[in-house]
Design a protein around this motif. Structure first.
Motif, PDB file in Angstrom:
ATOM      1  N   ALA A 125       7.164   9.792  -1.029  1.00  0.00           N
ATOM      2  CA  ALA A 125       7.606   8.391  -1.058  1.00  0.00           C
ATOM      3  C   ALA A 125       6.937   7.621  -2.186  1.00  0.00           C
ATOM      4  O   ALA A 125       7.607   6.892  -2.938  1.00  0.00           O
ATOM      5  CB  ALA A 125       7.311   7.730   0.289  1.00  0.00           C
ATOM      6  N   VAL A 126       5.624   7.773  -2.323  1.00  0.00           N
ATOM      7  CA  VAL A 126       4.942   7.059  -3.401  1.00  0.00           C
ATOM      8  C   VAL A 126       5.377   7.610  -4.755  1.00  0.00           C
ATOM      9  O   VAL A 126       5.506   6.859  -5.731  1.00  0.00           O
ATOM     10  CB  VAL A 126       3.399   7.119  -3.240  1.00  0.00           C
ATOM     11  CG1 VAL A 126       2.849   8.507  -3.515  1.00  0.00           C
ATOM     12  CG2 VAL A 126       2.728   6.100  -4.174  1.00  0.00           C
ATOM     13  N   GLY A 127       5.670   8.906  -4.813  1.00  0.00           N
ATOM     14  CA  GLY A 127       6.178   9.487  -6.053  1.00  0.00           C
ATOM     15  C   GLY A 127       7.531   8.917  -6.438  1.00  0.00           C
ATOM     16  O   GLY A 127       7.808   8.662  -7.612  1.00  0.00           O
TER      17      GLY A 127
ATOM     18  N   ARG B 252      -3.161   9.642  -3.771  1.00  0.00           N
ATOM     19  CA  ARG B 252      -4.144   8.638  -4.202  1.00  0.00           C
ATOM     20  C   ARG B 252      -3.936   8.276  -5.661  1.00  0.00           C
ATOM     21  O   ARG B 252      -3.944   7.095  -6.033  1.00  0.00           O
ATOM     22  CB  ARG B 252      -5.568   9.158  -3.966  1.00  0.00           C
ATOM     23  CG  ARG B 252      -5.939   9.284  -2.501  1.00  0.00           C
ATOM     24  CD  ARG B 252      -7.444   9.350  -2.311  1.00  0.00           C
ATOM     25  NE  ARG B 252      -8.020  10.547  -2.895  1.00  0.00           N
ATOM     26  CZ  ARG B 252      -8.192  11.697  -2.253  1.00  0.00           C
ATOM     27  NH1 ARG B 252      -7.796  11.805  -0.987  1.00  0.00           N
ATOM     28  NH2 ARG B 252      -8.734  12.739  -2.840  1.00  0.00           N
ATOM     29  N   SER B 253      -3.757   9.295  -6.483  1.00  0.00           N
ATOM     30  CA  SER B 253      -3.560   9.054  -7.917  1.00  0.00           C
ATOM     31  C   SER B 253      -2.279   8.261  -8.176  1.00  0.00           C
ATOM     32  O   SER B 253      -2.269   7.292  -8.949  1.00  0.00           O
ATOM     33  CB  SER B 253      -3.506  10.395  -8.653  1.00  0.00           C
ATOM     34  OG  SER B 253      -3.179  10.212 -10.003  1.00  0.00           O
ATOM     35  N   LYS B 254      -1.203   8.655  -7.500  1.00  0.00           N
ATOM     36  CA  LYS B 254       0.074   7.961  -7.702  1.00  0.00           C
ATOM     37  C   LYS B 254       0.026   6.532  -7.176  1.00  0.00           C
ATOM     38  O   LYS B 254       0.581   5.614  -7.790  1.00  0.00           O
ATOM     39  CB  LYS B 254       1.204   8.732  -7.017  1.00  0.00           C
ATOM     40  CG  LYS B 254       1.535  10.056  -7.697  1.00  0.00           C
ATOM     41  CD  LYS B 254       2.611  10.824  -6.930  1.00  0.00           C
ATOM     42  CE  LYS B 254       2.951  12.140  -7.621  1.00  0.00           C
ATOM     43  NZ  LYS B 254       3.980  12.912  -6.893  1.00  0.00           N
ATOM     44  N   ALA B 255      -0.643   6.339  -6.035  1.00  0.00           N
ATOM     45  CA  ALA B 255      -0.750   4.995  -5.458  1.00  0.00           C
ATOM     46  C   ALA B 255      -1.526   4.081  -6.395  1.00  0.00           C
ATOM     47  O   ALA B 255      -1.157   2.914  -6.596  1.00  0.00           O
ATOM     48  CB  ALA B 255      -1.432   5.059  -4.093  1.00  0.00           C
ATOM     49  N   GLN B 256      -2.614   4.586  -6.971  1.00  0.00           N
ATOM     50  CA  GLN B 256      -3.411   3.778  -7.894  1.00  0.00           C
ATOM     51  C   GLN B 256      -2.612   3.410  -9.140  1.00  0.00           C
ATOM     52  O   GLN B 256      -2.652   2.267  -9.608  1.00  0.00           O
ATOM     53  CB  GLN B 256      -4.688   4.543  -8.270  1.00  0.00           C
ATOM     54  CG  GLN B 256      -5.667   4.658  -7.111  1.00  0.00           C
ATOM     55  CD  GLN B 256      -6.722   5.738  -7.322  1.00  0.00           C
ATOM     56  OE1 GLN B 256      -6.670   6.506  -8.281  1.00  0.00           O
ATOM     57  NE2 GLN B 256      -7.682   5.801  -6.422  1.00  0.00           N
TER      58      GLN B 256
ATOM     59  N   LEU C 280      13.284  -0.235   1.257  1.00  0.00           N
ATOM     60  CA  LEU C 280      12.467  -0.442   2.459  1.00  0.00           C
ATOM     61  C   LEU C 280      12.295   0.866   3.230  1.00  0.00           C
ATOM     62  O   LEU C 280      11.209   1.144   3.754  1.00  0.00           O
ATOM     63  CB  LEU C 280      13.120  -1.496   3.361  1.00  0.00           C
ATOM     64  CG  LEU C 280      12.405  -1.776   4.694  1.00  0.00           C
ATOM     65  CD1 LEU C 280      10.980  -2.254   4.453  1.00  0.00           C
ATOM     66  CD2 LEU C 280      13.190  -2.784   5.513  1.00  0.00           C
ATOM     67  N   ALA C 281      13.345   1.679   3.309  1.00  0.00           N
ATOM     68  CA  ALA C 281      13.258   2.953   4.032  1.00  0.00           C
ATOM     69  C   ALA C 281      12.208   3.863   3.404  1.00  0.00           C
ATOM     70  O   ALA C 281      11.444   4.539   4.102  1.00  0.00           O
ATOM     71  CB  ALA C 281      14.618   3.652   4.037  1.00  0.00           C
ATOM     72  N   VAL C 282      12.129   3.859   2.073  1.00  0.00           N
ATOM     73  CA  VAL C 282      11.123   4.667   1.378  1.00  0.00           C
ATOM     74  C   VAL C 282       9.725   4.093   1.620  1.00  0.00           C
ATOM     75  O   VAL C 282       8.762   4.836   1.838  1.00  0.00           O
ATOM     76  CB  VAL C 282      11.432   4.742  -0.134  1.00  0.00           C
ATOM     77  CG1 VAL C 282      10.339   5.519  -0.872  1.00  0.00           C
ATOM     78  CG2 VAL C 282      12.788   5.405  -0.364  1.00  0.00           C
TER      79      VAL C 282
ATOM     80  N   ILE D  84       2.408  -3.083  -0.670  1.00  0.00           N
ATOM     81  CA  ILE D  84       0.987  -3.100  -1.023  1.00  0.00           C
ATOM     82  C   ILE D  84       0.073  -2.531   0.069  1.00  0.00           C
ATOM     83  O   ILE D  84      -0.809  -1.712  -0.228  1.00  0.00           O
ATOM     84  CB  ILE D  84       0.543  -4.519  -1.428  1.00  0.00           C
ATOM     85  CG1 ILE D  84       1.308  -4.980  -2.677  1.00  0.00           C
ATOM     86  CG2 ILE D  84      -0.956  -4.552  -1.711  1.00  0.00           C
ATOM     87  CD1 ILE D  84       1.116  -4.103  -3.896  1.00  0.00           C
ATOM     88  N   PRO D  85       0.240  -2.901   1.340  1.00  0.00           N
ATOM     89  CA  PRO D  85      -0.661  -2.339   2.353  1.00  0.00           C
ATOM     90  C   PRO D  85      -0.655  -0.818   2.394  1.00  0.00           C
ATOM     91  O   PRO D  85      -1.714  -0.182   2.454  1.00  0.00           O
ATOM     92  CB  PRO D  85      -0.140  -2.928   3.662  1.00  0.00           C
ATOM     93  CG  PRO D  85       0.565  -4.174   3.267  1.00  0.00           C
ATOM     94  CD  PRO D  85       1.165  -3.894   1.935  1.00  0.00           C
ATOM     95  N   GLY D  86       0.529  -0.239   2.345  1.00  0.00           N
ATOM     96  CA  GLY D  86       0.624   1.220   2.369  1.00  0.00           C
ATOM     97  C   GLY D  86      -0.010   1.855   1.156  1.00  0.00           C
ATOM     98  O   GLY D  86      -0.669   2.902   1.246  1.00  0.00           O
ATOM     99  N   LEU D  87       0.155   1.224  -0.006  1.00  0.00           N
ATOM    100  CA  LEU D  87      -0.454   1.758  -1.230  1.00  0.00           C
ATOM    101  C   LEU D  87      -1.972   1.685  -1.163  1.00  0.00           C
ATOM    102  O   LEU D  87      -2.670   2.632  -1.556  1.00  0.00           O
ATOM    103  CB  LEU D  87       0.051   0.985  -2.455  1.00  0.00           C
ATOM    104  CG  LEU D  87       1.492   1.237  -2.874  1.00  0.00           C
ATOM    105  CD1 LEU D  87       1.866   0.335  -4.050  1.00  0.00           C
ATOM    106  CD2 LEU D  87       1.699   2.701  -3.242  1.00  0.00           C
ATOM    107  N   LEU D  88      -2.482   0.571  -0.667  1.00  0.00           N
ATOM    108  CA  LEU D  88      -3.931   0.436  -0.532  1.00  0.00           C
ATOM    109  C   LEU D  88      -4.496   1.513   0.396  1.00  0.00           C
ATOM    110  O   LEU D  88      -5.533   2.122   0.120  1.00  0.00           O
ATOM    111  CB  LEU D  88      -4.287  -0.955   0.002  1.00  0.00           C
ATOM    112  CG  LEU D  88      -4.059  -2.130  -0.956  1.00  0.00           C
ATOM    113  CD1 LEU D  88      -4.231  -3.450  -0.232  1.00  0.00           C
ATOM    114  CD2 LEU D  88      -4.986  -2.059  -2.158  1.00  0.00           C
ATOM    115  N   GLU D  89      -3.794   1.749   1.479  1.00  0.00           N
ATOM    116  CA  GLU D  89      -4.259   2.777   2.418  1.00  0.00           C
ATOM    117  C   GLU D  89      -4.217   4.160   1.780  1.00  0.00           C
ATOM    118  O   GLU D  89      -5.121   4.978   1.976  1.00  0.00           O
ATOM    119  CB  GLU D  89      -3.396   2.749   3.683  1.00  0.00           C
ATOM    120  CG  GLU D  89      -3.902   3.682   4.768  1.00  0.00           C
ATOM    121  CD  GLU D  89      -3.047   3.626   6.025  1.00  0.00           C
ATOM    122  OE1 GLU D  89      -3.095   4.591   6.794  1.00  0.00           O
ATOM    123  OE2 GLU D  89      -2.344   2.613   6.221  1.00  0.00           O
TER     124      GLU D  89
END
Length: 367
Positions: A249-251, A289-293, A232-234, A274-279
């Motif tokens: 963090a996404v990495g 963006r690439s890592k989130a996708q 959750l902290a990440v 999910i919300p943070g990844l979408l943003e």
């Protein structure tokens, strides 16, 4: 702790033509057998090198004497020497290397173990400054500093914790040191630091970068998921951190999911990622963006199933839908649609978190 100076021309606007004579006298006093003169000389070196690179060069010849003073039994003596060495090392690669070569690490390690909180803080700051030199890094890790830095990260003063983190980050650029940091059980204090610091701060940026590196190892991934609130902290950094922190963090989460999707998919989804990844797919750095996708793909129920059309990213999926809508501002409509998707997902995640909070509260009440 500063006292009146015995040296001539010690005002802040000292004339450059007088500097050599002042330097010569201070260097003579630092080599004196008289403890008080040595202490006063060390304090003058600290003062004069605080902002002057020229003076750091002038007083490089005092390094061996100052390092010898670190071994003194007198707190005034070793503290004055330590603070002088700190200033000599700042923004001066040559002095950093010379200080380590003169044998400063052994007394610094002793200071890191001290019960004197101020001394521990000064020593931590010194290790941080010295660790900025690539040449010093192997020597610092070989000295046994890393476990002590992790200990300070766990229970040091707020300032010492930050400096210990920065030092560990510097040392982590040597891959072999990551195992030492993990063995010292650094994940738990790193998570605690993430929780307590402002998400947009430089501290969180370095902390999330170090966690990302540590999650390259199974021990690191296991430690993070075992730590209460670790994932959750990440996720919170991914949502609210600086652009660079969010990228780390996404990495970190992507590294986890790639290493063992079956093991880590649910723990990541549980924290409302999910919300943070979408943003991030819209507002992050190119790497974010690439890592989130990629992470969104891995978090799907079936990551191997592809849509019948060729689009393989969230943006392309949205744009495919929008392309069937009449009108010129299709890009704007795609952005709007994506924003609505983020809003819906956030609302769903908030409801999920509220449900978890209610369950937790009921458990606590029943005890």
């Amino acid at each position: 702790m500063e006292t009146g100076s015995e040296f001539p021309g010690n005002d802040s606007g000292v004339n450059s033509t007088r500097v050599p004579s002042i330097v010569k006298q201070i260097l003579e006093f630092i080599q004196s057998d008289e403890p008080n003169l040595k202490i006063q000389a060390a304090r003058e070196i600290r003062r004069l090198t605080k902002t002057s690179h020229k003076h750091r060069r002038h007083f490089s010849g005092a390094i061996e004497c100052l390092v010898a003073m670190l071994r003194s039994d007198s707190p005034d003596c070793y503290e004055a020497a330590l603070l002088a060495l700190l200033n000599l090392a700042v923004k001066d690669e040559t002095n950093k290397i010379a200080i380590v070569d003169a044998g400063a690490l052994q007394p610094l390690i002793c200071f890191l173990k001290s019960n004197d909180l101020n001394l521990r803080e000064y020593a931590t700051a010194a290790i941080l400054t010295l660790s900025a030199s690539a040449i010093n890094k192997p020597k610092i890790s070989a000295s046994g500093a890393i476990p002590l830095l992790v200990e300070i990260l766990r229970d040091g003063s707020p300032q010492a914790k930050v400096e210990a983190l920065m030092a560990l980050y510097n040392l982590s650029t040597q891959p072999e040191n990551l195992n030492i940091i993990l063995a010292a059980k650094a994940i738990s204090p790193l998570v605690n630091l993430l929780k307590s610091c402002k998400k947009s701060s430089k501290t969180v940026e370095k902390c999330s970068a170090l966690i990302e590196s540590l999650l390259s190892y199974d021990e690191g991934r296991t430690a993070l998921t075992s730590e209460e609130g670790g994932v959750l902290a990440v996720v919170e950094v991914l949502e609210s951190g600086s652009l660079q922190s969010r990228e780390h963090a996404v990495g970190a989460l992507l590294t986890m999911c790639k290493s063992d999707r079956c093991r880590y998919r649910e723990p990541i989804l549980r924290e409302g990622v999910i919300p943070g990844l979408l943003e991030l797919t819209v507002q992050g750095t190119p790497k974010s963006r690439s890592k989130a996708q990629t992470l969104l793909e891995l978090l799907r129920d079936s990551p191997h199933r592809r849509a019948e059309f060729e689009a393989d990213t969230l943006e392309n999926i949205v744009c495919n839908i929008v392309s069937q809508i009449d009108g010129e501002d299709r890009g704007g409509k795609a952005q709007k649609m994506l924003a609505e998707m983020v809003q819906v997902s956030m609302e769903q995640s908030l409801r999920h978190l509220e449900e978890r909070a209610l369950v937790f509260t009921s458990k606590v009440s029943s005890k």
